[in-house]
Design a protein around this motif. Structure first.
Motif, short mmCIF file in Angstrom:
data_model
loop_
_atom_site.label_atom_id
_atom_site.label_comp_id
_atom_site.label_asym_id
_atom_site.label_seq_id
_atom_site.Cartn_x
_atom_site.Cartn_y
_atom_site.Cartn_z
N THR A 168 2.95 10.84 11.07
CA THR A 168 3.31 10.08 9.89
C THR A 168 4.57 10.70 9.28
O THR A 168 4.74 11.91 9.28
CB THR A 168 2.18 10.10 8.86
N ILE A 170 6.77 10.81 5.70
CA ILE A 170 6.86 10.49 4.28
C ILE A 170 8.34 10.42 3.96
O ILE A 170 9.06 11.42 4.03
CB ILE A 170 6.19 11.58 3.41
N ASN A 196 2.36 1.63 -1.42
CA ASN A 196 1.02 1.66 -0.84
C ASN A 196 0.74 0.45 0.04
O ASN A 196 1.33 -0.63 -0.14
CB ASN A 196 -0.03 1.73 -1.95
N TRP A 208 -3.54 8.24 1.63
CA TRP A 208 -2.61 9.02 2.43
C TRP A 208 -3.30 10.29 2.93
O TRP A 208 -3.98 10.98 2.17
CB TRP A 208 -1.37 9.37 1.61
N TYR A 245 4.91 5.71 3.55
CA TYR A 245 4.07 6.46 4.49
C TYR A 245 4.02 5.64 5.78
O TYR A 245 3.31 4.65 5.87
CB TYR A 245 2.70 6.61 3.84
#
Length: 305
Positions: A168, A170, A196, A208, A245
């Motif tokens: 992932t 960020i 989100n 997350w 994310y």
């Protein structure tokens, strides 16, 4: 060679679309016909069959018990006929058909580069992708295949890996970080604006997830925007709305050219990559076999599959 047309009833296909959407307006748009034409198709079917297929209201349509039974019993037979017709076509060198796939944005991004050559060489093979973050039952929903990460593969499916393990990422724009600062720990995100994803399976926001050594964290982060699309989340991040994310493969280009900046790398551990999966007990149509072969040929030589 004279063109072979599938004997599958277009009327039955129209009915199955209506059964899925439960709405005449949406179904007519999907089928490319007028709403009045679709209504006439259903009325003619009911007259010929001698029983009602749909209960109509001013805003929606619900399938009767008889209609459900019709779909459940005839759909497998019609799919077999389609397979036979496509097999005859392929024997004359013409592979054709529509392959329906349920995928996420990131999963589709992983698939398409591997199929560009085969789709270009077979113009009568059409890929239809339905983007959905939920765990779709591809068999009951009429899909030929699905794409999900390896942790969410349903049982009794054959799976072909599309990517190695992914992480992932960020991310946000450099300007966002200049204005709001750079988070050093996951808890710092509670003071930031985040983008989100709302999961369709239960309606809640995706929590997350972070991992560092033995420590794992799942947390709800503040929302600047809520969406159900990874592509929309990426667009919002590029617009400077907040932190997104996303799988690292989705944002790799934007990181390289400096449009996005990545943070909290040391909290983002690799997880299972994306897989293309399909039912193990289903006779595959020639168009589907073509796609399966292309994906298997794209596997690294050391792959166990």
């Amino acid at each position: 060679m004279k063109k072979i047309t599938s004997p599958i009833s277009n009327d039955f296909k129209a009915f199955t679309v209506l059964a899925e959407t439960k709405n005449f307006t949406k179904s007519a748009a999907i089928l490319g016909v007028s709403q009045s034409r679709l209504s006439q198709i259903i009325r003619d079917m009911e007259a010929n069959l001698g029983f009602r297929l749909v209960n109509r209201t001013t805003r929606s349509a619900s399938v009767t018990n008889e209609g459900v039974a019709l779909i459940e019993q005839l759909r497998p037979l019609f799919e077999q006929v389609d397979s036979v017709v496509e097999g005859i076509k392929s024997s004359y060198g013409e592979v054709s058909g529509v392959i329906k796939i349920s995928a996420t944005n990131a999963g589709l991004d992983a698939l398409l580069p591997k199929l560009a050559t085969v789709l270009s060489a077979n113009p009568n093979v059409v890929l239809e992708a339905d983007l959905d973050y939920g765990m779709v039952d591809i068999v009951s929903k009429g899909f030929d295949a699905g794409i999900r990460n390896g942790e969410n593969l349903p049982k009794d499916m054959i799976a072909i890996p599309l990517t190695p393990p992914v992480c992932t990422a960020i991310v946000a724009t450099p300007d966002y970080f200049r204005r709001h600062g750079i988070p050093k720990t996951p808890q710092d995100l509670l003071r930031h604006r985040c983008i989100n994803i709302r999961l369709p399976t239960h309606g809640g926001l995706y929590r997350w997830e972070f991992e560092q050594g033995e420590e794992t964290i799942e947390m709800e982060v503040p929302s600047a925007l809520i969406t159900n699309s990874g592509a929309a989340s990426l667009t919002a991040a590029l617009a400077g709305i907040g932190l997104s994310y996303l799988p690292d493969q989705t944002v790799q280009y934007y990181l390289q050219v400096g449009l996005l900046q990545r943070v909290l790398d040391d909290w983002c551990e690799p997880y299972s990559g994306f897989y293309f999966f399909y039912p193990s007990k289903t006779l595959q149509r020639p168009a589907m076999e073509l796609i399966i072969q292309a994906l298997r040929q794209s596997l690294p030589e050391k792959s166990p599959l």
